[in-house]
Enzyme design. Structure first.
Site, PDB file in Angstrom:
ATOM      1  N   ASP A  72       0.853  -1.182   0.000  1.00 22.24           N
ATOM      2  CA  ASP A  72       0.000   0.000   0.000  1.00 22.24           C
ATOM      3  C   ASP A  72       0.886   1.228   0.000  1.00 22.24           C
ATOM      4  O   ASP A  72       1.222   1.761   1.042  1.00 22.24           O
ATOM      5  CB  ASP A  72      -0.914  -0.031   1.226  1.00 22.24           C
ATOM      6  CG  ASP A  72      -1.927   1.095   1.263  1.00 22.24           C
ATOM      7  OD1 ASP A  72      -2.040   1.815   0.280  1.00 22.24           O
ATOM      8  OD2 ASP A  72      -2.579   1.259   2.305  1.00 22.24           O
ATOM      9  N   GLU A  78      -1.845  10.359  -0.189  1.00 18.49           N
ATOM     10  CA  GLU A  78      -3.140   9.682  -0.277  1.00 18.49           C
ATOM     11  C   GLU A  78      -3.656   9.327   1.099  1.00 18.49           C
ATOM     12  O   GLU A  78      -4.845   9.459   1.397  1.00 18.49           O
ATOM     13  CB  GLU A  78      -3.000   8.422  -1.137  1.00 18.49           C
ATOM     14  CG  GLU A  78      -4.317   7.718  -1.465  1.00 18.49           C
ATOM     15  CD  GLU A  78      -4.687   6.593  -0.516  1.00 18.49           C
ATOM     16  OE1 GLU A  78      -5.778   6.023  -0.666  1.00 18.49           O
ATOM     17  OE2 GLU A  78      -3.897   6.282   0.417  1.00 18.49           O
ATOM     18  N   GLU A  79      -2.753   8.834   1.958  1.00 21.55           N
ATOM     19  CA  GLU A  79      -3.196   8.188   3.198  1.00 21.55           C
ATOM     20  C   GLU A  79      -3.929   9.115   4.154  1.00 21.55           C
ATOM     21  O   GLU A  79      -4.765   8.678   4.929  1.00 21.55           O
ATOM     22  CB  GLU A  79      -2.008   7.512   3.905  1.00 21.55           C
ATOM     23  CG  GLU A  79      -1.424   6.311   3.142  1.00 21.55           C
ATOM     24  CD  GLU A  79      -2.382   5.119   3.040  1.00 21.55           C
ATOM     25  OE1 GLU A  79      -3.522   5.219   3.522  1.00 21.55           O
ATOM     26  OE2 GLU A  79      -1.996   4.091   2.457  1.00 21.55           O
ATOM     27  N   HIS A 126      -1.832  -1.155   6.562  1.00 21.31           N
ATOM     28  CA  HIS A 126      -1.516  -0.140   7.573  1.00 21.31           C
ATOM     29  C   HIS A 126      -0.833  -0.734   8.814  1.00 21.31           C
ATOM     30  O   HIS A 126      -1.053  -0.249   9.925  1.00 21.31           O
ATOM     31  CB  HIS A 126      -2.785   0.624   7.994  1.00 21.31           C
ATOM     32  CG  HIS A 126      -3.437   1.380   6.873  1.00 21.31           C
ATOM     33  ND1 HIS A 126      -4.535   2.176   7.063  1.00 21.31           N
ATOM     34  CD2 HIS A 126      -3.140   1.490   5.556  1.00 21.31           C
ATOM     35  CE1 HIS A 126      -4.900   2.722   5.904  1.00 21.31           C
ATOM     36  NE2 HIS A 126      -4.062   2.308   4.972  1.00 21.31           N
TER      37      HIS A 126
END
Lengths: 468, 468
Positions: free
Chosen positions: A298, A332-333, A431
């Site tokens: 990710d 993005e996160e 995550h």
């Protein structure tokens, strides 16, 4: 992949079942069927080049070198900016020089020391991860009793005096990501409104080896922001058992963090179309990651297969009719900062986005695409996917706003797709410190790269635009 | 379950494939076949009592209460002794009063602060777990270059000057536990002999979410003891990639620990036989655990299903011919201290051990037994197992010295068995913070309890002794 409200419509096999598979039985594409079939040789050429030719293993090797060199790349950090420079250099070495970066302001939330210690009914240190942009505790932490809350209805039904001054622990059992991530995102705000001094959440995951999962969360206006963290499934379930037996559970929570702003960059790499260069087929992934793990899954994998598209097409001298634009979204996160910025600054040319693609839900074995669009659009895409039966990637899953970053485009009717892949274990690692190269395999990355490149090429080269 | 050299013969589906399944085709047991078949009603009574009667869910509930109350129970700690007292109380409450404890001296190795920080080629903090009885580093730690070693041949082939002053990292890829655990157990001693200042090992596990696995290790006489720790699969593989690219990897390792001795106790609970009370069928598990996780799987589950045997038989008024002795071994993890002590102090009555059983490889769905013994012995046990076809637990796997603690008996020809269960994921959690109640399910624990109880009862009640 983050989980902003904007992106709650993306498909995840582990989060939304059953997925709706598109049925192309009554598609009537006329001569387009023959035209699409004529790409078979070029598709095979790309597949051969990646699966058994000079590109074999390269996506994995380059991704490994990248994450080993930079590690985690949180929004606003120097590491992230260095990693952007690195990707630009790597791209230039491939002879691709049509590269621009576009600056934007992003949050820089830096995690400091974080500890959670239960001291009643017995002492136990627990592994936690503070949630994105959480406020800190006092230096000595917060010491309070825990009140275990099953869901928001339960919270609402609990008198304020039973919450006031306590630490709320939400213990949603993972069913789907969409259904349970609300406790991570909104838990602190709702707990604070009832007088809680901090908010903990059972990690949003179906499986754990004592592995906490961070993620973004949002405070509400008019409500005191309180510290928010995720704890492991194991500790959440233990506290729940103790609590249900009538034990008083007391903990000390220490969290330190800082929140500033910084400047980061979206990166745009163009492989200019030979016929309609103003028209764009966008392939993308995000370059930032959480501060835990290495952001290999990710979204290092998604970024690298998108990077490979113009690289491979240039090497194979396959220039499509329209321009292929690879975008590495930044930040993005913490809430699609890069995508929002791009949307705003490129508003005047948004009609030129013919198709927008993103891979941000893993690069396990590719299965097809998750796509939006009207019936004609889906018929065309489904017809294209028929060319990938040899690698078992012909499934078109329907979704009205696929993707994470790109959902802010696809939810407004711009046709697009995210990579549909065999990602049933995605949320095991999502995550966490476990988001590393060990999640990735050269074989799956090669399959994704070949698939992603060939799909983008065909769509960018078709005689007709993808209808909106 | 630990991995002392004594116990390297135990069976683990994930560590030794294929297991050798006993073929009972030509067994000739005469009238014993009918006798064993006559237990069918009593087996069903026990199964019903546990799976759908008053004991349903009890093993899980009691185990959960136990591990939630005490957490980890490392050898030599007050927590371990309190947990022993608790089990004695719990047993007395069931009306079982034939309980003795036997004291012995055990090691008390206490883990202190442990950090591993890579600072070349970039900074990264890594999660580690020191190995049992490891010495500590200087207060500021050891700062040295890492040399990556694939196996002991590779170590031997590497000139001493390339090892001297460095930190050795062993990176065995998990195949079977038995094949790879030698790097955890002997790695530090062998690295030290070549001049290394510390020894790291890729955790002995097939799967990881950045989860390090501790375990015991042994220094050699005449070799300087050096600090020894396990790192995660993810970090080991990253360092290996960096190293193979020619990067210099430098780390700082800080480990603190203390090693003392203390007194602990084996616990013996007898359900006296009505006919031959001096003859023993032993059922057992160990009560100590590593200091990480909660020791729910290793070996809370095994201890509790062994605890349940006399409890259920007493409740059902099923008194067997011979005595059933439940033993909670102490200090298993650092080297079978409890079992060795019992063997020594009960030497004069070792001929009275008719059968010895242990569950220390998980309490997932039971499949049967892993048993030693001559052909006659195995024929009898296989015949008994036929009574468990309804719960799919009829497989007899052959092993000359099954078990961990009990292997010091079974390897000397005393007939016995360990629980054969569906433990393919055992080493995902083994010796980690993930060894918690989340590994266990009420359903599997009920199945194990019913199976364990009924098998022990039949063997303790048969008209014939189990032949040696």
């Amino acid at each position: 992949m983050t989980a902003d409200s904007d992106s709650e419509n993306y498909i995840e096999p582990t989060s939304r079942a059953p997925v709706k598979v598109f049925d192309c039985k009554n598609c009537d594409l006329g001569s387009l069927v023959e035209e699409i079939a004529s790409y078979e040789d070029r598709v095979q050429k790309i597949i051969d080049y990646v699966l058994s030719g000079p590109f074999k293993g390269k996506t994995h090797d380059e991704l490994a070198k990248f994450v080993d060199t930079f590690g985690a790349r949180p929004s606003g950090t120097f590491d992230l900016e260095k990693s952007i420079d690195y990707m630009i250099d790597l791209t230039r070495k491939e002879g691709l020089n049509d590269i621009v970066t576009e600056e934007l302001e992003v949050p820089r939330w830096e995690r400091g020391i974080e500890t959670l210690t239960m001291f009643e009914p017995r002492k136990k240190k627990m592994d936690i991860l503070g949630l994105g942009e959480s406020v800190k505790t006092p230096l000595n932490g917060l010491t309070a009793e825990v009140v275990v809350i099953s869901n928001f209805t339960h919270l609402e039904d609990t008198p304020d005096e039973e919450i006031k001054g306590k630490i709320v622990l939400y213990v949603p059992i993972f069913t789907t990501y969409v259904e349970t991530v609300i406790y991570r995102k909104e838990g602190a705000a709702k707990a604070s409104a009832k007088g809680a001094v901090a908010s903990l959440v059972r990690s949003i995951a179906p499986f754990s080896i004592n592995s906490p999962h961070t993620g973004s969360q949002n405070y509400s206006d008019g409500v005191e922001p309180i510290p928010a963290a995720a704890i492991t499934l194991e500790d959440a379930d233990m506290i729940t058992r103790l609590y249900n037996r009538g034990e008083k559970v007391k903990v000390n929570l220490i969290m330190y963090s800082t929140l500033e702003t910084a400047v980061s960059r979206n990166t745009l790499i163009d492989l200019k179309g030979y016929k309609d260069p103003e028209k764009l087929v966008i392939v993308s992934g995000h370059i930032d990651s959480w501060d835990v793990g290495q952001g290999a899954m990710d979204d290092g994998g998604g970024m690298f297969i998108s990077w490979a598209v113009p690289v491979i097409l240039r090497r194979l001298k396959l220039t499509p009719r329209r321009t292929i634009r690879t975008i590495f979204w930044t930040a993005e996160e913490l809430g699609f900062y890069g995508a929002h910025s791009y949307k705003k600054s490129h508003k005047s040319e948004s009609h030129n986005i013919n198709y927008i693609m993103e891979s941000d839900e893993g690069t396990f074995a590719p299965l097809g695409l998750v796509a939006n669009g009207n019936r004609k659009t889906r018929c065309i895409v489904a017809e294209v996917l028929k060319l990938f039966q040899s690698i078992n990637a012909s499934t078109l899953v329907e979704d009205d706003s696929p993707g994470s970053d790109i959902s802010i485009f696809t939810s407004n009717g711009i046709p697009g797709a995210s990579l549909h892949n065999d990602n049933a274990k995605y949320f095991w690692f999502h995550h966490t410190e476990g988001d590393t190269m060990n999640v990735e395999t050269p074989e799956n990355l090669d399959l994704c790269t070949a698939f992603w490149t060939a799909v983008a090429y065909i769509i960018a080269d078709l005689s007709v635009d993808i209808p909106r």
